[in-house]
Design a protein around this motif. Structure first.
Motif, PDB file in Angstrom:
ATOM      1  N   VAL A  65      -6.679   9.024  -6.688  1.00  0.00           N
ATOM      2  CA  VAL A  65      -5.595   8.183  -5.937  1.00  0.00           C
ATOM      3  C   VAL A  65      -6.809   7.354  -5.016  1.00  0.00           C
ATOM      4  N   ALA A  66      -7.840   8.338  -4.395  1.00  0.00           N
ATOM      5  CA  ALA A  66      -8.642   7.561  -3.825  1.00  0.00           C
ATOM      6  C   ALA A  66      -8.913   6.152  -4.670  1.00  0.00           C
ATOM      7  N   GLU A  67      -9.929   6.030  -5.468  1.00  0.00           N
ATOM      8  CA  GLU A  67     -10.428   5.516  -6.643  1.00  0.00           C
ATOM      9  C   GLU A  67      -9.913   3.905  -6.871  1.00  0.00           C
ATOM     10  N   THR A  68      -8.230   4.148  -6.553  1.00  0.00           N
ATOM     11  CA  THR A  68      -6.769   3.056  -7.089  1.00  0.00           C
ATOM     12  C   THR A  68      -6.155   2.502  -5.894  1.00  0.00           C
ATOM     13  N   MET A  89       0.967  -1.155  -0.111  1.00  0.00           N
ATOM     14  CA  MET A  89      -0.131  -0.621  -0.108  1.00  0.00           C
ATOM     15  C   MET A  89       1.322   1.354  -0.297  1.00  0.00           C
ATOM     16  N   ILE A  90       0.554   2.141  -1.070  1.00  0.00           N
ATOM     17  CA  ILE A  90       1.545   3.053  -1.163  1.00  0.00           C
ATOM     18  C   ILE A  90       0.054   4.671  -0.806  1.00  0.00           C
ATOM     19  N   ASN A  91       1.450   5.682   0.227  1.00  0.00           N
ATOM     20  CA  ASN A  91       0.463   5.783   1.103  1.00  0.00           C
ATOM     21  C   ASN A  91       1.240   7.239   0.306  1.00  0.00           C
ATOM     22  N   ILE A  92      -0.211   8.278  -0.046  1.00  0.00           N
ATOM     23  CA  ILE A  92       0.496   9.794  -1.317  1.00  0.00           C
ATOM     24  C   ILE A  92      -0.056  10.566  -1.019  1.00  0.00           C
ATOM     25  N   GLY A  93       0.585  11.327  -0.570  1.00  0.00           N
ATOM     26  CA  GLY A  93      -0.316  12.913  -0.307  1.00  0.00           C
ATOM     27  C   GLY A  93      -0.112  13.745  -2.079  1.00  0.00           C
ATOM     28  N   VAL A  94      -0.884  14.582  -1.592  1.00  0.00           N
ATOM     29  CA  VAL A  94      -1.128  15.372  -3.023  1.00  0.00           C
ATOM     30  C   VAL A  94      -0.955  16.725  -2.486  1.00  0.00           C
ATOM     31  N   ILE A  95      -0.265  17.764  -3.745  1.00  0.00           N
ATOM     32  CA  ILE A  95       0.562  19.087  -2.954  1.00  0.00           C
ATOM     33  C   ILE A  95      -0.425  20.277  -4.046  1.00  0.00           C
ATOM     34  N   GLY A  96      -1.422  20.890  -3.317  1.00  0.00           N
ATOM     35  CA  GLY A  96      -2.132  21.223  -4.337  1.00  0.00           C
ATOM     36  C   GLY A  96      -3.772  21.087  -4.310  1.00  0.00           C
ATOM     37  N   TYR A  97      -4.618  21.712  -3.986  1.00  0.00           N
ATOM     38  CA  TYR A  97      -6.100  21.604  -4.451  1.00  0.00           C
ATOM     39  C   TYR A  97      -6.689  22.707  -4.544  1.00  0.00           C
ATOM     40  N   GLY A  98      -6.391  22.677  -6.166  1.00  0.00           N
ATOM     41  CA  GLY A  98      -7.044  23.687  -6.805  1.00  0.00           C
ATOM     42  C   GLY A  98      -7.639  23.281  -7.894  1.00  0.00           C
ATOM     43  N   TYR A  99      -7.240  23.863  -9.591  1.00  0.00           N
ATOM     44  CA  TYR A  99      -8.294  23.445  -9.883  1.00  0.00           C
ATOM     45  C   TYR A  99      -7.762  21.098 -10.461  1.00  0.00           C
ATOM     46  N   GLY A 123      -3.955   0.017  -4.192  1.00  0.00           N
ATOM     47  CA  GLY A 123      -2.510  -0.968  -4.224  1.00  0.00           C
ATOM     48  C   GLY A 123      -1.538   1.163  -3.446  1.00  0.00           C
ATOM     49  N   CYS A 124      -3.345   2.290  -3.662  1.00  0.00           N
ATOM     50  CA  CYS A 124      -2.147   3.187  -2.956  1.00  0.00           C
ATOM     51  C   CYS A 124      -3.299   3.232  -1.939  1.00  0.00           C
ATOM     52  N   ARG A 125      -2.984   4.783  -1.254  1.00  0.00           N
ATOM     53  CA  ARG A 125      -4.408   5.756   0.197  1.00  0.00           C
ATOM     54  C   ARG A 125      -3.942   7.183  -0.097  1.00  0.00           C
ATOM     55  N   LEU A 126      -4.701   7.933   0.261  1.00  0.00           N
ATOM     56  CA  LEU A 126      -4.799   9.349   0.067  1.00  0.00           C
ATOM     57  C   LEU A 126      -4.613   9.917   1.114  1.00  0.00           C
ATOM     58  N   ALA A 127      -3.377   9.759   1.339  1.00  0.00           N
ATOM     59  CA  ALA A 127      -2.707   9.749   3.004  1.00  0.00           C
ATOM     60  C   ALA A 127      -2.463  11.292   3.649  1.00  0.00           C
ATOM     61  N   GLY A 128      -2.373  12.661   2.371  1.00  0.00           N
ATOM     62  CA  GLY A 128      -2.398  13.712   2.766  1.00  0.00           C
ATOM     63  C   GLY A 128      -2.911  14.788   1.724  1.00  0.00           C
ATOM     64  N   ILE A 129      -3.488  15.976   2.358  1.00  0.00           N
ATOM     65  CA  ILE A 129      -3.238  16.595   1.419  1.00  0.00           C
ATOM     66  C   ILE A 129      -2.580  18.035   1.677  1.00  0.00           C
ATOM     67  N   VAL A 151     -13.371   2.934 -21.921  1.00  0.00           N
ATOM     68  CA  VAL A 151     -14.753   4.292 -21.747  1.00  0.00           C
ATOM     69  C   VAL A 151     -13.035   4.255 -19.491  1.00  0.00           C
ATOM     70  N   LYS A 152     -12.030   3.455 -19.455  1.00  0.00           N
ATOM     71  CA  LYS A 152     -11.491   3.634 -18.093  1.00  0.00           C
ATOM     72  C   LYS A 152     -11.210   5.317 -18.156  1.00  0.00           C
ATOM     73  N   GLU A 153     -11.541   5.983 -17.445  1.00  0.00           N
ATOM     74  CA  GLU A 153     -10.641   7.438 -17.519  1.00  0.00           C
ATOM     75  C   GLU A 153      -9.449   7.702 -17.123  1.00  0.00           C
ATOM     76  N   ALA A 154      -8.647   8.182 -17.984  1.00  0.00           N
ATOM     77  CA  ALA A 154      -6.913   8.688 -17.836  1.00  0.00           C
ATOM     78  C   ALA A 154      -6.371   8.440 -16.518  1.00  0.00           C
ATOM     79  N   LEU A 155      -7.114   9.350 -16.078  1.00  0.00           N
ATOM     80  CA  LEU A 155      -6.752   9.281 -14.460  1.00  0.00           C
ATOM     81  C   LEU A 155      -6.004   7.845 -13.604  1.00  0.00           C
ATOM     82  N   LEU A 156      -7.735   7.435 -13.919  1.00  0.00           N
ATOM     83  CA  LEU A 156      -7.294   6.291 -13.073  1.00  0.00           C
ATOM     84  C   LEU A 156      -5.800   5.152 -13.514  1.00  0.00           C
ATOM     85  N   THR A 157      -5.889   5.069 -14.305  1.00  0.00           N
ATOM     86  CA  THR A 157      -5.382   4.155 -15.156  1.00  0.00           C
ATOM     87  C   THR A 157      -3.566   4.686 -15.709  1.00  0.00           C
TER      88      THR A 157
END
Lengths: 341, 341, 341, 341
Positions: free
Chosen positions: C20-23, C1-11, C25-31, C283-289
């Motif tokens: 990240v939340a929908e994939t 499980m990879i813990n992932i942080g997102v930096i920048g929560y604008g556009y 093998g990883c987890r949305l750990a921080g923002i 029809v899979k979303e590009a970001l998920l791929t």
């Protein structure tokens, strides 16, 4: 602040819940669904809402002022009637009920208790339909000759209703709003191509007292998605293509001019072909417009645009269309039962 | 070398004349029209053709082997019958005659004299329709569920016939070619919006013995031109847009798959959505293909694809549709009178 | 499980967070975001994620394995470099950095520490671009003659970059993926129509060693939205219209055939015009791929498709294009600085 | 009555001949072509015209007042110069000549003899271009920011000229008409994909004194036909799609509004997105409009809209574009040689 509960969190319920959450003057107070999984999703999304696995418990919640019902058609009447009895204002997913008798009872129940009864004819609140309504009411089209709609795509096949109850209902609600008159007869034909299922394609012809005619082509088994409506008037004509990203509504200054001289009929017809104009449409989401309207109706005791009466009118036409469809297009008169007033 | 005379040099006649002039194996021998102006235009264009202001004189010309009749519908029967009596092969503009009785008489006349009788159902000779026919006959669509056509535009209003006889006739001839079966019933509704004129819009539902259904939407008073047909099959589906400059015919590998398990009806339906394929179409003009076919039929005594029988079938359906239209969609059985053979 | 942080929560950040939340093998750990309002929105949506108003504190969080950087371009280098120094794997929003020098340093930093460095060239992960890549690699197009893209619409004007850095960057990343070679020269021209702002429209011509040419038309001030790319090959040609709801990619069996006879040059050219084929796209979303690919690269130490190198290549071309644009199309050679290895 | 001779009866000549035959005030007096087959076709079609296998004999025919030259570009100058020397008015197919020097000589020859010299820039006479011209001159667009044209299709490859001389020439003549100013510099790049042939695709950037920029994308090797031009102004914007059967010209009330406050640059930009309007266009054929204009110019000694000067301006730009193209986009100044007056 109106406290609103959403009943049914399946396909459409989440959209209604979101529109409540985003509208001023109301609050998403509770969500009911018999599915634990659906409730879990709802709870994650709306931690502030009370969750009910039993519809009854939401209806009995005295802090709730109004309910939105997004359950299968067959259950509309029972749930709506219970909610009205509990003194709640009600929005019901389209069609308002599975029979016109049930629809009439709901209207009477709501009237007796001075409660708002609204049906979720979403398309009426789109900026496209509202703009078309403005144009017609301003007299820009002249006499409305016809409304001709194609609403086809591949699936989703519904389990409990056929394609008329699923797709034609949209056009019937739009027609109720645009024409401000009720059809007097309908001829419908249709076909079911999947063994054991109801009709997946149908064509309806509707006849109105003013002479306007409406044609609806609905199909769940089409290779491509089409959402196109032609509206012909004596002065101008409209093409409404709901799949266009912009310029959904186009107004054509086109038509036929008939001269006065009686002798030379053939020569008297001439064509007008003028400019085309695509009015700018608001990008506001229809569901938000609808929810604001509901809040306004509840607050000020106003009759909704998509009232129980419009819901009833649509169901009466659906019932007549089903009769006609069973007889390969035999025209069926639509004679609304008058309600005691 | 077949010597051909063209009768009627108005709207469509010049196209027929040109197709004769450009086809090997035949010669444009004569042109007849009661209008001196039309004859003058014809003579300037085809100095080698004999001009006749009297139809009779062209029919009596013994050097002429065959005639093409492009006159108003009401005159088709009389002229065609006279030409057959004079021993000429005949192509008649669509529809073959103003009544099915007249059509039957022409068929009998031609059969008795061993003459070729062909009706100018031009669309059958387009590369689009021929390709669709190939695809259907190869079984690629599977069972044909439906044919759904929209054929609308602004004008031209015809003087002598309504929109069904003018536009729906195209689809009826295409259906006759594609389905190789005749409809057993029709429901039609329509409306006329111009005072003193026949119907300018109509919708037809056709029912076939195999279960196939066909829907035709025809309209002379539409703001935009549409020529789009959806054809749904159990295996694949077609979209034919005749206004596309290329890719007129698109074949979609889409549909519904029904599982075998009887218990879970809802779950048994799944969608297929595969590739789309647009076959390359010949750019050869339909009229030239048609004229070559006529020459071949006359030369070798073959039955034309668009024979008198197909012309009759179309007129029988038109007559039934008119009956239904007068009764707001009342379904009318189509019971072809059997011909003595 | 990879813990992932997102930096920048604008556009764009919220889209990355969701992917990240929908994939698996990883987890949305921080923002992290310096805006309290943005953080509040993020917290409401993702109650399980730690919120950081200071980027530094997220980078210092030892439970975080990787960061996604969706901040303004000017800050990419500093944040990414700090994250790499802290031992995090990194995805950076496009373009990877504001200069090729910065991009090179990031690549070296990541390589030295054996960390995954990926740039968010989202289009590369769309099913349309992946299908086009398959078709090219299979040799179906033959030699790729050209790539010609129109990417125009009204707004959004960016504050910190011009239209090339905002829109052309998409095509440059797609070209890097499809052609597997780097351009050797670029000619660009552009114009800025809003006082005090950077260029809002530009045209680029790119020259490749193999002879392939690419043309990019980007514009923030167009009345309509267009996303259409023509790709010409010696055997077949592609039209990719990204605004089509379905059939985004169409493959045309069209082209020119050159004969062998040297004497008659004019006569040697003939046209082929065959079928068109539109492959079914996932029809899979590009970001998920994309996110799955990132998880895979981090887990197995693989080089991402959109590696730091591809990010560098894009920035080198952007820099050369800016030089050319300042000189009205003067061609500029692209000579990548070789990195010490 | 102006007696007109047509020189060259190959691809375009028959269209010119027909337009002469259908225009009042002039007469199709003669046709010249070195091909006996072409002459035979011409004679069959126009029995009243004198046929000349030798161009010289038509030019020497004293009954001929004017000639239309539709021969290969390389021969334009020689034939036009001879015709002017013989006292004939002249229309030359586009481009006016193979070099600007030749164009200048023709202008001087015509001026010296007071003869009308017109170049057949047909597009200038289309109702679409004339309507766009009206809109621009009325100030409805505001400042013209850009003209961006895509003019691509499959073939026909020309033998004697490249794609710029064949297709970009259309846009250059339209720009000359619409902008009423001449470009001061051009950057062009292009590519030839067929061995032994000239460039089959090219992109041009044109810079005008007023700040307007124009971009032209021309291609003979595209899978689909596109004829679309975007014209951006400070007030409104136009989309001109010449392949649309109707609504070829659409005017969008869209753009960017810049506030006055100097401090907050980012916040000052706002978008306008208003109605769209498609003016009705005349269906009159461009060639007939053009021929009437020629008759009017000859009769009243007026300067044609598409005068020799506009022909010269186009060729000067073509020459500069060729220089730029050979240098991969190197911008080339366009410094018209002033003519002695």
């Amino acid at each position: 602040m109106i406290n609103i509960g959403v009943i049914g969190y399946g396909y459409w319920g989440p959209n209604l819940a979101r529109s409540v959450a985003e509208t001023d003057g109301c609050r998403l107070a509770g969500i009911a669904d018999f599915s634990a999984a659906a409730l879990a999703r709802a709870g994650k999304r709306y931690p502030g809402a009370t969750l009910h696995q039993d519809v009854r418990s939401l209806i009995d919640d005295t802090s709730v002022d109004a309910v939105l019902i997004a359950t299968p058609v067959a259950t509309h009447y029972e749930i709506a009637a219970a909610a009205l009895r509990a003194g709640k204002h009600v929005i019901v997913e389209k069609p308002i009920a599975a029979s016109s008798d049930d629809a009439r009872r709901l209207i009477e129940d709501a009237a007796r208790r001075n409660l708002t009864l609204m049906v979720d004819h979403t398309f009426v609140y789109t900026s496209a339909v509202q703009k078309i309504g403005e144009i017609i009411r301003a007299g820009d089209l002249g006499d409305v000759y016809y409304y001709d709609s194609t609403r086809v795509n591949l699936g989703l096949f519904q389990h409990d209703v056929n394609v008329i109850w699923d797709l034609a209902v949209h056009d019937l609600s739009i027609l109720d709003y645009l024409l401000q008159e009720k059809p007097i007869a309908v001829s419908a034909s249709g076909a079911g191509h999947i063994r054991g299922r109801q009709e997946n394609m149908a064509h309806l012809s509707l006849f109105y007292p003013s002479g306007t005619v409406a044609y609806l082509n609905v199909n769940w088994l089409a290779p491509v998605k089409v959402r196109q409506t032609l509206i012909g008037g004596s002065k101008k004509m409209i093409v409404w293509n709901d799949l266009e990203p912009s310029e959904k509504v186009k107004v054509y200054d086109r038509g036929v001019t008939l001269g006065d001289a009686p002798e030379a009929v053939a020569a008297r017809i001439s064509y007008r072909s003028g400019d085309m104009w695509a009015p700018q449409l608001s990008v506001k989401e229809a569901l938000l417009t609808e929810m604001e309207h509901f809040v306004d109706c509840v607050t000020h005791g106003r009759e909704p645009i998509t009232s129980g009466q419009s819901g009833l009118s649509v169901v009466e036409t659906l019932e007549a269309a089903m009769l006609s469809l069973r007889q390969r297009g035999q025209p069926i008169d639509i004679c609304p039962v008058r309600m005691a007033s």
